[in-house]
Design a protein around this motif. Structure first.
Motif, short mmCIF file in Angstrom:
data_model
loop_
_atom_site.label_atom_id
_atom_site.label_comp_id
_atom_site.label_asym_id
_atom_site.label_seq_id
_atom_site.Cartn_x
_atom_site.Cartn_y
_atom_site.Cartn_z
N GLY A 1 -10.25 16.47 -10.20
CA GLY A 1 -11.47 17.72 -10.08
C GLY A 1 -12.84 16.98 -10.55
O GLY A 1 -13.70 17.57 -10.07
N GLU A 2 -12.56 15.98 -11.16
CA GLU A 2 -14.12 15.57 -11.69
C GLU A 2 -14.59 14.59 -10.69
O GLU A 2 -15.67 13.98 -10.95
CB GLU A 2 -13.68 14.50 -12.96
N ARG B 1 -13.99 21.89 -7.86
CA ARG B 1 -13.94 21.26 -9.00
C ARG B 1 -13.41 22.15 -10.21
O ARG B 1 -12.74 21.85 -10.95
CB ARG B 1 -15.20 20.49 -9.52
N VAL C 1 -14.58 15.46 -6.99
CA VAL C 1 -14.65 16.36 -5.82
C VAL C 1 -15.78 16.02 -5.23
O VAL C 1 -16.86 16.09 -5.86
CB VAL C 1 -14.38 17.80 -6.01
N GLU D 1 -17.85 22.29 -3.38
CA GLU D 1 -17.15 21.27 -4.15
C GLU D 1 -17.10 21.60 -5.54
O GLU D 1 -16.37 21.32 -6.32
CB GLU D 1 -18.06 19.82 -3.78
N GLU D 2 -18.25 22.27 -6.16
CA GLU D 2 -18.39 22.99 -7.22
C GLU D 2 -17.24 23.90 -7.65
O GLU D 2 -16.73 23.96 -8.63
CB GLU D 2 -19.45 23.70 -7.74
#
Length: 325
Positions: A256-257, A163, A259, A159-160
């Protein structure tokens, strides 16, 4: 040189082998060290594979005892007879789909060959060796480390990366930043491959579990990543930055912020519909370059809709249901 390490499977194999030999020796079984060999053959990466290993080896060993009795007693205890027996024995194991048990069955047949005779005492001894070897191998393999921590790590790390990918694309569309090399996409593919392998093993370590939420989650993320990998060239090849690019950048920044492992795809598909409506209100392209840029961005948002559609079909991981987004 590869780093030296001792894994839990190695430890289980060593302990199980010692226990099997000790038990067989305690009961004064002939060829007692063979119990350790049988245990080694049954320690597998997962519980289900261990059970399958015991089954194939037990069936193959019984068939081997029958073949040994018929061949040696009917003909002779001779190397050529042993060779002829194997010529028939191996194809039968293949037809019964128990070829994995060949080595263990060969051990049993060699015991009979070395004994030079066939008796009920010998049969009892071999059955006891099988019970001890297979039983201990199955018992020690019932312990498997919990993979929850690893699966959670992979979920968070993936997930990072997603993002970062979205924020980098947004930065490019907004500021024309071309310094990003796309290494996060390569890393994400590798992590997803590793994560799916661990999730599959987790299924194999539960006898009543046929699927794993994490496996389906990683599979879903892999499908999304393929879309991201495919659509990235459409963005990086823009001949000019047009007004639509800023709208897409704002959407990707927001996406993106947020996710995570939950399911808010429906919300973002509604936002994507608004993006399309905003596109429709902008003026038509004035030249060929603007036309190509707008067309690429239109294709990009269609791919993003497919990206969100894939996520929408996934109910979300339980660990993520408590999250606000």
């Amino acid at each position: 040189m590869k780093r030296f390490s001792i894994g839990y499977r190695t430890v289980k194999t060593a302990i199980g082998t010692a226990i099997a030999i000790a038990i067989a020796q305690y009961f004064d079984l002939t060829y007692y060290v063979s119990a350790g060999i049988l245990t080694i053959l049954c320690v597998q990466p997962t519980k289900k594979k261990s059970v399958q290993a015991v089954y194939t080896r037990f069936v193959a060993s019984l068939i081997g005892m029958i073949f040994a009795f018929v061949s040696f007693e009917l003909f002779a205890y001779h190397p050529l007879v042993f060779a002829g027996m194997l010529l028939l024995f191996i194809p039968i194991l293949v037809s019964l789909q128990v070829t994995d048990g060949f080595v263990s069955s060969a051990v049993i047949m060699m015991h009979i060959y070395v004994a030079g005779h066939f008796s009920w005492t010998l049969v009892g001894n071999e059955l006891a060796l099988m019970a001890v070897g297979y039983g201990v191998g199955l018992a020690v393999n019932m312990y498997m480390p919990d993979s929850q921590k690893e699966l959670t790590y992979y979920t968070t790390r993936i997930e990072e990366l997603y993002r970062t990918i979205f924020l980098k694309i947004a930065s490019y569309l907004r500021d024309g930043d071309t310094s990003w090399g796309g290494q996060e996409i390569i890393e994400a593919f590798q992590l997803l491959d590793d994560a799916k392998s661990i999730a599959f093993k987790d299924v194999e370590n539960h006898f009543t579990r046929r699927q794993n939420d994490y496996y389906r989650y990683f599979d879903m993320r892999e499908q999304q990543l393929e879309i991201m990998d495919r659509m990235l060239p459409k963005i990086t090849a823009l001949p000019i930055i047009v007004q639509e690019a800023a709208i897409v950048a704002d959407f990707l920044q927001d996406l993106g912020e947020h996710v995570h492992s939950g399911n808010t795809a429906h919300h973002y598909r509604e936002k994507l519909t608004q993006v399309k409506e905003d596109f429709a209100q902008l003026p038509l392209p004035q030249n060929h370059e603007e036309f190509l840029a707008q067309a690429a961005l239109y294709q990009f948002i269609e791919e993003m809709d497919r990206y969100l559609e894939i996520k929408q079909s996934f109910i979300g991981l339980k660990l993520a249901k408590k999250r606000p987004n």
